[in-house]
Scaffold this motif. Structure first.
Motif, PDB file in Angstrom:
ATOM      1  N   LYS A 105      19.891  20.539   8.271  1.00  0.00           N
ATOM      2  CA  LYS A 105      19.316  21.877   8.177  1.00  0.00           C
ATOM      3  C   LYS A 105      20.007  22.772   9.196  1.00  0.00           C
ATOM      4  CE  LYS A 105      16.638  20.741   4.982  1.00  0.00           C
ATOM      5  NZ  LYS A 105      16.968  21.274   3.645  1.00  0.00           N
ATOM      6  N   PHE A 106      20.215  24.026   8.824  1.00  0.00           N
ATOM      7  CA  PHE A 106      20.947  24.952   9.681  1.00  0.00           C
ATOM      8  C   PHE A 106      19.996  26.072  10.108  1.00  0.00           C
ATOM      9  CE2 PHE A 106      23.722  22.774   6.771  1.00  0.00           C
ATOM     10  CZ  PHE A 106      24.687  22.272   7.635  1.00  0.00           C
ATOM     11  N   ILE A 107      19.743  26.151  11.417  1.00  0.00           N
ATOM     12  CA  ILE A 107      18.756  27.117  11.910  1.00  0.00           C
ATOM     13  C   ILE A 107      19.357  27.919  13.066  1.00  0.00           C
ATOM     14  CG2 ILE A 107      16.413  27.450  12.811  1.00  0.00           C
ATOM     15  CD1 ILE A 107      15.634  24.734  11.623  1.00  0.00           C
ATOM     16  N   ALA A 108      19.350  29.231  12.915  1.00  0.00           N
ATOM     17  CA  ALA A 108      19.847  30.112  13.984  1.00  0.00           C
ATOM     18  C   ALA A 108      18.665  30.756  14.690  1.00  0.00           C
ATOM     19  CB  ALA A 108      20.753  31.189  13.395  1.00  0.00           C
ATOM     20  N   PHE A 109      18.754  30.873  16.011  1.00  0.00           N
ATOM     21  CA  PHE A 109      17.751  31.590  16.795  1.00  0.00           C
ATOM     22  C   PHE A 109      18.449  32.745  17.523  1.00  0.00           C
ATOM     23  CE2 PHE A 109      15.868  27.330  16.523  1.00  0.00           C
ATOM     24  CZ  PHE A 109      14.552  27.618  16.205  1.00  0.00           C
ATOM     25  N   GLY A 110      17.844  33.911  17.441  1.00  0.00           N
ATOM     26  CA  GLY A 110      18.370  35.054  18.192  1.00  0.00           C
ATOM     27  C   GLY A 110      17.221  35.914  18.670  1.00  0.00           C
ATOM     28  N   GLY A 111      17.378  36.566  19.798  1.00  0.00           N
ATOM     29  CA  GLY A 111      16.373  37.511  20.272  1.00  0.00           C
ATOM     30  C   GLY A 111      16.447  38.808  19.490  1.00  0.00           C
ATOM     31  N   ASP A 112      15.571  39.742  19.820  1.00  0.00           N
ATOM     32  CA  ASP A 112      15.595  41.012  19.077  1.00  0.00           C
ATOM     33  C   ASP A 112      16.868  41.799  19.375  1.00  0.00           C
ATOM     34  OD1 ASP A 112      13.801  41.004  21.518  1.00  0.00           O
ATOM     35  OD2 ASP A 112      14.201  43.150  21.367  1.00  0.00           O
ATOM     36  N   GLY A 113      17.353  41.743  20.620  1.00  0.00           N
ATOM     37  CA  GLY A 113      18.604  42.444  20.924  1.00  0.00           C
ATOM     38  C   GLY A 113      19.745  41.853  20.114  1.00  0.00           C
ATOM     39  N   GLY A 114      19.784  40.525  20.047  1.00  0.00           N
ATOM     40  CA  GLY A 114      20.846  39.831  19.321  1.00  0.00           C
ATOM     41  C   GLY A 114      20.696  39.891  17.812  1.00  0.00           C
ATOM     42  N   THR A 115      19.557  40.353  17.328  1.00  0.00           N
ATOM     43  CA  THR A 115      19.305  40.332  15.882  1.00  0.00           C
ATOM     44  C   THR A 115      19.164  41.745  15.312  1.00  0.00           C
ATOM     45  OG1 THR A 115      18.118  38.245  16.226  1.00  0.00           O
ATOM     46  CG2 THR A 115      17.804  39.335  14.112  1.00  0.00           C
ATOM     47  N   TYR A 116      18.248  42.532  15.858  1.00  0.00           N
ATOM     48  CA  TYR A 116      18.033  43.895  15.357  1.00  0.00           C
ATOM     49  C   TYR A 116      19.239  44.798  15.643  1.00  0.00           C
ATOM     50  CZ  TYR A 116      12.887  43.426  14.757  1.00  0.00           C
ATOM     51  OH  TYR A 116      11.624  43.080  14.368  1.00  0.00           O
ATOM     52  N   TYR A 143      15.549  43.625  25.615  1.00  0.00           N
ATOM     53  CA  TYR A 143      16.613  42.766  26.133  1.00  0.00           C
ATOM     54  C   TYR A 143      16.085  42.195  27.451  1.00  0.00           C
ATOM     55  CZ  TYR A 143      19.945  45.183  23.014  1.00  0.00           C
ATOM     56  OH  TYR A 143      20.613  45.697  21.938  1.00  0.00           O
ATOM     57  N   MET A 144      15.327  41.105  27.356  1.00  0.00           N
ATOM     58  CA  MET A 144      14.634  40.587  28.538  1.00  0.00           C
ATOM     59  C   MET A 144      15.597  39.936  29.521  1.00  0.00           C
ATOM     60  SD  MET A 144      11.727  41.661  28.065  1.00  0.00           S
ATOM     61  CE  MET A 144      10.486  42.133  26.854  1.00  0.00           C
ATOM     62  N   ASN A 145      16.564  39.196  28.993  1.00  0.00           N
ATOM     63  CA  ASN A 145      17.438  38.413  29.869  1.00  0.00           C
ATOM     64  C   ASN A 145      18.240  39.256  30.852  1.00  0.00           C
ATOM     65  OD1 ASN A 145      20.392  36.623  29.871  1.00  0.00           O
ATOM     66  ND2 ASN A 145      18.480  35.722  30.524  1.00  0.00           N
ATOM     67  N   THR A 146      18.500  40.483  30.489  1.00  0.00           N
ATOM     68  CA  THR A 146      19.329  41.321  31.361  1.00  0.00           C
ATOM     69  C   THR A 146      18.499  42.389  32.085  1.00  0.00           C
ATOM     70  OG1 THR A 146      19.938  42.366  29.280  1.00  0.00           O
ATOM     71  CG2 THR A 146      21.613  41.018  30.340  1.00  0.00           C
ATOM     72  N   GLY A 147      17.161  42.299  32.011  1.00  0.00           N
ATOM     73  CA  GLY A 147      16.354  43.207  32.822  1.00  0.00           C
ATOM     74  C   GLY A 147      15.485  44.183  32.059  1.00  0.00           C
ATOM     75  N   ILE A 148      14.998  43.760  30.865  1.00  0.00           N
ATOM     76  CA  ILE A 148      13.980  44.516  30.093  1.00  0.00           C
ATOM     77  C   ILE A 148      14.484  45.893  29.632  1.00  0.00           C
ATOM     78  CG2 ILE A 148      11.480  45.001  29.972  1.00  0.00           C
ATOM     79  CD1 ILE A 148      11.194  43.470  32.660  1.00  0.00           C
ATOM     80  N   GLN A 149      15.678  45.909  29.003  1.00  0.00           N
ATOM     81  CA  GLN A 149      16.163  47.161  28.419  1.00  0.00           C
ATOM     82  C   GLN A 149      15.630  47.308  26.983  1.00  0.00           C
ATOM     83  OE1 GLN A 149      18.534  44.834  29.606  1.00  0.00           O
ATOM     84  NE2 GLN A 149      19.025  45.761  31.562  1.00  0.00           N
ATOM     85  N   ARG A 150      15.460  48.527  26.516  1.00  0.00           N
ATOM     86  CA  ARG A 150      14.924  48.760  25.171  1.00  0.00           C
ATOM     87  C   ARG A 150      15.892  48.266  24.095  1.00  0.00           C
ATOM     88  NH1 ARG A 150      17.387  51.984  21.272  1.00  0.00           N
ATOM     89  NH2 ARG A 150      15.869  53.667  21.056  1.00  0.00           N
ATOM     90  N   SER A 151      15.341  47.814  22.982  1.00  0.00           N
ATOM     91  CA  SER A 151      16.146  47.496  21.799  1.00  0.00           C
ATOM     92  C   SER A 151      15.561  48.303  20.646  1.00  0.00           C
ATOM     93  CB  SER A 151      16.059  45.990  21.477  1.00  0.00           C
ATOM     94  OG  SER A 151      14.803  45.683  20.887  1.00  0.00           O
TER      95      SER A 151
END
Ligand SMILES: Cc1ncc(C[n+]2csc(CCOP(=O)(O)OP(=O)(O)O)c2C)c(N)n1
Ligand code: SF4
Ligand SMILES: [Mg+2]
Length: 239
Positions: A105-116, A143-151
């Protein structure tokens, strides 16, 4: 079919193990664990993970919290990478290099910054081509990992470090992008959205459907971030 969800939680080994370094109370690992619980024990998974909190905190070569195959992809191409892997497996099966009866099975995970935002074209391409894969967006609204920037997933009026709510501006001024609707517009066999917490049964059932429906499927899961949302861990996890 009736089943005991609590028993599944007890009996199924987590494919994302403890020992990762995400914050206490983070919703993202709960999303990954619950989704992977829906994979049959005999099936193998290739996970592709866009850079973001989940990726940097669960894998640092040679250490990994994933028990399946894992690919660290760049911020913008988790879907493109996994679509290539899916095509390669298909070709290797067709040419006898991999056994026909072994299911991967092939499953990708991305955050909202990486996806939207940054991975949207890569996601759109993989979904439109119909690769047999599931793309999971864990949406914590910034974008939580880099300091909570808006997406573009950040809700209107939310307070982020790039949209600080104050006397002049009441937070982010734009509305949230409706990515799930955009995915529905791709005419995929299965698209769903849900929450990471409070209704694990819903997440589990949607994950199972996405993973075992042939073709490109998409799940959008809202996942709390105590740090970015300004909640104490115990307040989020109590429910
Ligand atoms: C092309 C590129 N631009 C910027 C970055 C820096 N970067 C790494 S993670 C990240 C934020 C990720 O946000 P999101 O996808 O929402 O995941 P979260 O951290 O919220 O889990 C950014 C901006 C990068 N790695 N690559
Ligand atoms: S900053 Fe937020 S998203 Fe990142 S690990 Fe911590 S709680 Fe999770
Ligand atoms: Mg995010």
């Amino acid at each position: 079919m009736a089943y005991n969800h609590k028993q599944i939680m007890v009996d199924t080994k987590s494919r994302l193990t403890s020992g990762h370094r995400m914050c206490a109370g983070c919703g993202a690992p709960a999303v990954a664990r619950m989704i992977l619980r829906a994979v049959k024990p005999e099936d193998h998974v290739v996970v592709s993970n866009a850079t973001g909190c989940m990726e940097v905190s669960t894998f640092l070569y040679p250490y990994t919290a994933w028990t399946d195959s894992f690919i660290h992809t760049a911020f913008e191409n988790a879907a493109a990478t996994l679509s290539g892997v899916e095509a390669a497996y298909k070709s290797m099966k067709a040419t006898g290099k991999l056994p026909e009866d072994k299911d991967t099975k092939f499953i990708a995970f991305g955050g909202d910054g990486g996806t939207y935002d940054i991975g949207l074209q890569s996601l759109s391409g993989a979904m439109e081509r119909g690769h047999d894969m599931v793309y999971v967006c864990y949406d914590n609204g910034a974008y939580m990992n880099t300091g909570i920037q808006r997406s573009s997933a950040t809700p209107k009026f939310a307070d982020t470090t790039t949209t600080p709510a104050g006397k002049v501006v009441p937070g982010k001024m734009q509305s949230r992008k409706d990515l799930t609707k955009i995915m529905v517009g791709h005419h995929l066999p299965y698209v769903a959205q849900t929450l990471a917490l409070n209704n694990f049964k819903d997440l589990y059932e949607k994950a199972e459907k996405a993973i075992y429906t042939k073709g490109a499927c998409f799940l959008n899961v809202m996942a709390p971030c105590p740090r970015g949302w300004g909640y104490n861990t115990e307040d989020l996890m109590r429910n």
